[in-house]
Design a protein around this motif. Structure first.
Motif, PDB file in Angstrom:
ATOM      1  N   UNK A 139       3.033  -7.934  43.035  1.00 12.04           N
ATOM      2  CA  UNK A 139       2.371  -6.828  42.338  1.00 12.04           C
ATOM      3  C   UNK A 139       3.387  -5.738  42.026  1.00 12.04           C
ATOM      4  N   UNK A 140       4.219  -5.393  42.990  1.00 18.45           N
ATOM      5  CA  UNK A 140       5.246  -4.370  42.762  1.00 18.45           C
ATOM      6  C   UNK A 140       6.225  -4.808  41.680  1.00 18.45           C
ATOM      7  N   UNK A 141       6.605  -6.078  41.670  1.00 13.49           N
ATOM      8  CA  UNK A 141       7.505  -6.580  40.620  1.00 13.49           C
ATOM      9  C   UNK A 141       6.867  -6.451  39.241  1.00 13.49           C
ATOM     10  N   UNK A 142       5.555  -6.621  39.171  1.00 17.92           N
ATOM     11  CA  UNK A 142       4.857  -6.487  37.881  1.00 17.92           C
ATOM     12  C   UNK A 142       4.959  -5.070  37.337  1.00 17.92           C
TER      13      UNK A 142
ATOM     14  N   UNK B 164     -18.360 -13.636  67.144  1.00 21.47           N
ATOM     15  CA  UNK B 164     -17.387 -14.247  66.230  1.00 21.47           C
ATOM     16  C   UNK B 164     -17.684 -13.938  64.764  1.00 21.47           C
ATOM     17  N   UNK B 165     -18.949 -13.807  64.418  1.00 18.62           N
ATOM     18  CA  UNK B 165     -19.298 -13.572  63.011  1.00 18.62           C
ATOM     19  C   UNK B 165     -18.852 -12.196  62.507  1.00 18.62           C
ATOM     20  N   UNK B 166     -18.578 -11.246  63.386  1.00 20.82           N
ATOM     21  CA  UNK B 166     -18.139  -9.920  62.955  1.00 20.82           C
ATOM     22  C   UNK B 166     -16.626  -9.748  63.041  1.00 20.82           C
ATOM     23  N   UNK B 167     -15.940 -10.754  63.494  1.00 21.48           N
ATOM     24  CA  UNK B 167     -14.483 -10.661  63.606  1.00 21.48           C
ATOM     25  C   UNK B 167     -13.848 -10.799  62.219  1.00 21.48           C
ATOM     26  N   UNK B 168     -12.810 -10.055  62.013  1.00 20.23           N
ATOM     27  CA  UNK B 168     -12.087 -10.114  60.746  1.00 20.23           C
ATOM     28  C   UNK B 168     -10.866 -10.987  60.951  1.00 20.23           C
ATOM     29  N   UNK B 169     -10.771 -12.011  60.138  1.00 21.53           N
ATOM     30  CA  UNK B 169      -9.659 -12.949  60.258  1.00 21.53           C
ATOM     31  C   UNK B 169      -8.409 -12.374  59.591  1.00 21.53           C
ATOM     32  N   UNK B 170      -7.278 -12.960  59.899  1.00 17.96           N
ATOM     33  CA  UNK B 170      -6.021 -12.543  59.270  1.00 17.96           C
ATOM     34  C   UNK B 170      -6.094 -12.767  57.766  1.00 17.96           C
ATOM     35  N   UNK B 171      -6.734 -13.853  57.355  1.00 15.20           N
ATOM     36  CA  UNK B 171      -6.877 -14.137  55.926  1.00 15.20           C
ATOM     37  C   UNK B 171      -7.728 -13.084  55.227  1.00 15.20           C
ATOM     38  N   UNK B 172      -8.794 -12.658  55.891  1.00 15.60           N
ATOM     39  CA  UNK B 172      -9.659 -11.628  55.316  1.00 15.60           C
ATOM     40  C   UNK B 172      -8.915 -10.299  55.219  1.00 15.60           C
ATOM     41  N   UNK B 173      -8.121  -9.967  56.243  1.00 17.17           N
ATOM     42  CA  UNK B 173      -7.326  -8.739  56.202  1.00 17.17           C
ATOM     43  C   UNK B 173      -6.317  -8.797  55.057  1.00 17.17           C
ATOM     44  N   UNK B 174      -5.665  -9.952  54.900  1.00 12.08           N
ATOM     45  CA  UNK B 174      -4.670 -10.108  53.837  1.00 12.08           C
ATOM     46  C   UNK B 174      -5.326  -9.995  52.466  1.00 12.08           C
ATOM     47  N   UNK B 175      -6.501 -10.593  52.321  1.00 11.48           N
ATOM     48  CA  UNK B 175      -7.211 -10.524  51.040  1.00 11.48           C
ATOM     49  C   UNK B 175      -7.624  -9.089  50.725  1.00 11.48           C
ATOM     50  N   UNK B 176      -8.068  -8.357  51.728  1.00 13.80           N
ATOM     51  CA  UNK B 176      -8.445  -6.956  51.540  1.00 13.80           C
ATOM     52  C   UNK B 176      -7.227  -6.109  51.168  1.00 13.80           C
ATOM     53  N   UNK B 177      -6.106  -6.373  51.835  1.00 17.63           N
ATOM     54  CA  UNK B 177      -4.873  -5.639  51.536  1.00 17.63           C
ATOM     55  C   UNK B 177      -4.392  -5.941  50.116  1.00 17.63           C
ATOM     56  N   UNK B 178      -4.491  -7.204  49.704  1.00 21.44           N
ATOM     57  CA  UNK B 178      -4.070  -7.594  48.357  1.00 21.44           C
ATOM     58  C   UNK B 178      -4.982  -6.945  47.313  1.00 21.44           C
ATOM     59  N   UNK B 179      -6.272  -6.915  47.577  1.00 21.53           N
ATOM     60  CA  UNK B 179      -7.214  -6.262  46.655  1.00 21.53           C
ATOM     61  C   UNK B 179      -6.908  -4.771  46.545  1.00 21.53           C
ATOM     62  N   UNK B 180      -6.585  -4.139  47.650  1.00 21.99           N
ATOM     63  CA  UNK B 180      -6.238  -2.715  47.632  1.00 21.99           C
ATOM     64  C   UNK B 180      -4.933  -2.487  46.861  1.00 21.99           C
ATOM     65  N   UNK B 181      -3.958  -3.369  47.053  1.00 21.94           N
ATOM     66  CA  UNK B 181      -2.685  -3.258  46.327  1.00 21.94           C
ATOM     67  C   UNK B 181      -2.914  -3.423  44.828  1.00 21.94           C
ATOM     68  N   UNK B 182      -3.777  -4.365  44.458  1.00 18.00           N
ATOM     69  CA  UNK B 182      -4.109  -4.551  43.029  1.00 18.00           C
ATOM     70  C   UNK B 182      -4.759  -3.293  42.456  1.00 18.00           C
ATOM     71  N   UNK B 183      -5.709  -2.760  43.195  1.00 19.26           N
ATOM     72  CA  UNK B 183      -6.418  -1.557  42.737  1.00 19.26           C
ATOM     73  C   UNK B 183      -5.447  -0.394  42.559  1.00 19.26           C
ATOM     74  N   UNK B 184      -4.560  -0.205  43.516  1.00 18.70           N
ATOM     75  CA  UNK B 184      -3.572   0.872  43.445  1.00 18.70           C
ATOM     76  C   UNK B 184      -2.617   0.632  42.260  1.00 18.70           C
ATOM     77  N   UNK B 185      -2.187  -0.604  42.077  1.00 18.82           N
ATOM     78  CA  UNK B 185      -1.282  -0.929  40.971  1.00 18.82           C
ATOM     79  C   UNK B 185      -1.956  -0.689  39.627  1.00 18.82           C
ATOM     80  N   UNK B 186      -3.211  -1.061  39.508  1.00 23.00           N
ATOM     81  CA  UNK B 186      -3.937  -0.829  38.250  1.00 23.00           C
ATOM     82  C   UNK B 186      -4.066   0.674  37.964  1.00 23.00           C
ATOM     83  N   UNK B 187      -4.298   1.450  38.995  1.00 26.61           N
ATOM     84  CA  UNK B 187      -4.385   2.907  38.816  1.00 26.61           C
ATOM     85  C   UNK B 187      -3.036   3.462  38.369  1.00 26.61           C
ATOM     86  N   UNK B 188      -1.948   2.980  38.949  1.00 24.58           N
ATOM     87  CA  UNK B 188      -0.605   3.416  38.532  1.00 24.58           C
ATOM     88  C   UNK B 188      -0.332   3.007  37.094  1.00 24.58           C
TER      89      UNK B 188
END
Length: 158
Positions: A128-131, A5-29
């Motif tokens: 993020x896209x709206x920004x 169980x300690x190595x499982x990735x939760x839906x919340x963790x996946x969403x947080x990782x996706x949001x962080x990646x979207x932020x990083x991509x948006x900042x680069x743009x």
């Protein structure tokens, strides 16, 4: 079969990782857009920004002087007669150019900082896209000089 169980990735963790990646991509743009907008307005030569600052300082000193001696203003002396007919008109031109740059730089910096704040505050990828929408609506910020890009010509001295 044992589930770790300690190595499982939760839906919340996946969403947080996706949001962080979207932020990083948006900042680069955002950085790429602001860089392109600035590069459309400046001369890309090593040290040119220092030259422009020195020209502005000389122009301010020339305008403020009661009886300026051109020998004390090497940048004005080097360019007078080429870009403007005389040192006084050239000094005024340089001051006009500096004012236009500051106005445009302020607009661009406000857009950059506001967009960066919106990216950081966004709770979803859609927010993020709206920004970033202003970048499509306004591909490059034009100086407030009658719609003319500074690289395409400067207004005449006043």
């Amino acid at each position: 079969m044992t589930i770790q169980w300690e190595t499982m990735i939760t839906a919340e963790a996946k969403a947080a990782t996706a949001l962080a990646a979207a932020r990083s991509h948006a900042r680069a743009r955002l950085i790429a857009h602001v860089t392109a907008a600035r590069e459309a307005l400046i001369t890309r030569l090593p040290g040119q920004d220092m030259i422009y600052l020195a020209k502005e300082a000389e122009a301010r000193a020339w305008i403020a002087a009661t009886d300026p001696d051109i020998a004390d203003y090497p940048l004005l002396a080097a360019e007078a007669g080429l870009t403007a007919p005389d040192p006084g008109q050239l000094a005024q031109l340089w001051l006009n150019m500096a004012a236009l740059w500051r106005t445009t730089a302020a607009d661009l910096e406000a857009a950059r900082l506001g967009t960066e704040a919106a990216i950081g505050a966004a709770a979803t990828a859609a927010e993020i896209e709206r920004a970033l929408e202003w970048m499509s609506a306004q591909p490059d910020l034009q100086p407030r000089n009658g719609g003319r890009n500074m690289a395409g010509g400067w207004p005449a001295p006043q």
